[in-house]
Design an enzyme around this catalytic site. Structure first.
Site, PDB file in Angstrom:
ATOM      1  CB  CYS A 154      -1.210   0.050   1.102  1.00 13.72           C
ATOM      2  SG  CYS A 154      -0.284   0.087   2.785  1.00 13.72           S
ATOM      3  CB  CYS A 212       0.892   4.827   7.810  1.00 10.75           C
ATOM      4  SG  CYS A 212      -0.143   4.664   6.977  1.00 10.75           S
ATOM      5  CG  HIS A 258      -0.282  -5.114  15.940  1.00 15.60           C
ATOM      6  ND1 HIS A 258       0.109  -3.874  15.596  1.00 15.60           N
ATOM      7  CD2 HIS A 258       0.246  -6.337  14.630  1.00 15.60           C
ATOM      8  CE1 HIS A 258       0.227  -3.941  13.564  1.00 15.60           C
ATOM      9  NE2 HIS A 258       0.028  -5.348  13.644  1.00 15.60           N
ATOM     10  CD  GLU A 317      -2.573   0.251  13.803  1.00  9.66           C
ATOM     11  OE1 GLU A 317      -3.432   0.988  13.532  1.00  9.66           O
ATOM     12  OE2 GLU A 317      -2.237  -0.034  12.462  1.00  9.66           O
ATOM     13  CB  SER A 332       0.721  -9.737   7.985  1.00  9.50           C
ATOM     14  OG  SER A 332       0.349  -8.460   7.379  1.00  9.50           O
ATOM     15  CB  SER A 333      -2.524  -7.108  11.755  1.00  7.71           C
ATOM     16  OG  SER A 333      -4.157  -7.140  12.051  1.00  7.71           O
ATOM     17  CG  ASN A 334      -2.728  -6.146   5.736  1.00  8.46           C
ATOM     18  OD1 ASN A 334      -2.090  -6.458   4.964  1.00  8.46           O
ATOM     19  ND2 ASN A 334      -1.648  -5.506   6.199  1.00  8.46           N
ATOM     20  CB  SER A 353       4.117  -5.771   4.823  1.00  5.36           C
ATOM     21  OG  SER A 353       2.552  -7.296   5.367  1.00  5.36           O
TER      22      SER A 353
END
Length: 428
Positions: free
Chosen positions: A82, A173, A201, A203, A338-340, A400
């Site tokens: 992204c 971000c 996490h 974030e 990776s969460s997403n 990612s």
């Protein structure tokens, strides 16, 4: 002590990133633009050599589908890097070029992809935190440069770095910073932040630290709808305070008291969660507040703001569209932490056989695949995963995951179907 700044500017940045002034605790230095044309030309060449894929770009340009022999692969319309990830990587590479004679460090992983993090390490950028820690913050000095990753970092870590007088390159971000703005506002109004996310996490840790505000704010992190229902039950009926605190151990602010701090709440989220699940968390908590306080009072004792990352949503929407097509299986490519990406795998599992793979090496053979099991939280081996005869296979990847890893997965997949790289390139 005066403040030094690193200035970074890019025409294509969104409103959160238009000018990024990053303070350090050193004596004032000349402002430095990491995005000069010569630096960025060199960075672009280097980044593309590492992460670009001609095959993937050609397939995308042809509508996202390729067929060779009896094998068809469909790519989701949106997948892979992204804008925020690209920006973070660009800044890391630019920092190495601009500060070529100085020590560079990074707070944790720049993104959740092991191959990308290995590339960052190969630039001589050492990790300050996490399981791959290579240096201590206490060893830093004013001439050292510290990169803050795309997830951001906790205020306590940020302060330690500032106290060492380091130059800081902040790649956080803009969507993450929007969440921080929201939880700081909650804290200023004595509203407890209920954060939908993973407490461990990076974030969410960074967001939780902002939810404390100037020190009087509070937060609670919920991961699942079962967690949410537990909280809702306490909102409606009260309960065993110690049992509540034990259940959410490590996922609430210091001094959190559910009897006090669930009176007025606001929902926020880790930006990479499933939108539908975050909306359900919001709906259930709002209903619990209404049941307790009535509709009129609930207008002031419940707050909500949509903070799902746009790129995360685009990738989820694109996969949802892809899943409407008849396919035999889905490959989801990306880092296991990776969460997403894990949420994309969850979506796939609901519809068809789905394999969450780190990279092409996990496609061991036509009868064996290594993949991450979201339920067991470990890599497992499955057999007879690849169909005999005609097959339609979907591929997507998290924000990612670079295109070169998707290309390698494509090439390996076709090889296992008896189709060479050369045949694939000719068909693309």
């Amino acid at each position: 002590m005066e403040v030094a700044w690193v200035l970074r500017f890019a025409q294509n940045d969104n409103q959160h990133m238009s000018t990024n002034l990053i303070s350090s605790g050193t004596t004032a230095r000349e402002k430095i633009n990491l995005r000069t044309p010569d630096v960025m030309a060199a960075v672009q060449q280097q980044v593309e050599s590492h992460y670009r894929s001609d095959i993937v770009e050609k397939i995308r340009a042809a509508g996202g589908m390729i067929s060779v022999g009896d094998t068809t692969v469909r790519l989701a319309k949106q997948f892979g890097f992204c804008y925020g990830v690209e920006r973070a990587i660009d800044l890391a590479y630019a920092a190495r070029k601009v500060f070529k004679d100085r020590r560079l460090f990074i707070v944790g992983e720049i993104i959740h992809n092991p191959e990308v993090n290995q590339q960052i390490a190969s630039l001589g950028i050492k990790n300050l935190t996490g399981k791959n820690k290579q240096a201590d913050i206490s060893d830093l000095g004013p001439e050292d440069v510290v990169i803050v990753p795309a997830f951001g970092t906790e205020l306590s870590i940020q302060q330690q770095i500032k106290d060492r007088g380091c130059q800081v390159v902040d790649t956080t971000c803009g969507d993450v910073m929007s969440v921080w703005k929201r939880v700081r506002k909650y804290a200023s109004e004595s509203v407890t932040s209920i954060i939908h996310g993973k407490a461990e996490h990076e974030e969410t840790k960074a967001t939780s630290s902002r939810a404390l505000g100037t020190g009087s704010g509070h937060y609670l992190v919920v991961l699942t709808l079962d967690d949410t229902d537990y909280v809702c039950n306490y909102i409606r009926h009260g309960g065993d305070k110690q049992a509540f605190l034990e259940k959410f151990k490590g996922a609430h602010s210091p001094g959190f008291d559910p009897e006090v701090h669930l009176q007025t709440v606001g929902v926020a989220n880790q930006t990479t969660m499933l939108r539908g699940e975050t909306e359900e968390v919001q709906r259930r908590i709002r209903q619990a507040i209404m049941d307790r306080d009535g509709p009129e009072l609930a207008e002031t004792s419940f707050r909500f703001f949509d903070t799902i990352c746009g790129a995360t949503q685009e990738r989820q929407d694109a996969l949802r569209e892809l899943l409407d097509v008849s396919m035999d299986l889905l490959l989801v490519v990306g880092g296991y932490n990776s969460s997403n990406t894990s949420h994309l795998a969850e979506m796939g599992e609901e519809k068809l056989p789905t394999y969450f793979v780190l990279n092409a090496s996990r496609l061991v053979s036509a009868t064996e695949i290594k993949h991450y099991d979201l339920h067991e939280k470990r890599e497992v081996v499955s057999h007879f995963w690849l169909p005999n005869g005609p097959a339609v296979i979907g591929i997507t990847a998290g924000a990612s995951c670079p295109n070169n890893l998707i290309e390698e997965t494509l090439i390996r997949l076709f090889e296992l179907r008896g189709i060479s790289r050369r045949e694939l390139e000719l068909a693309a």
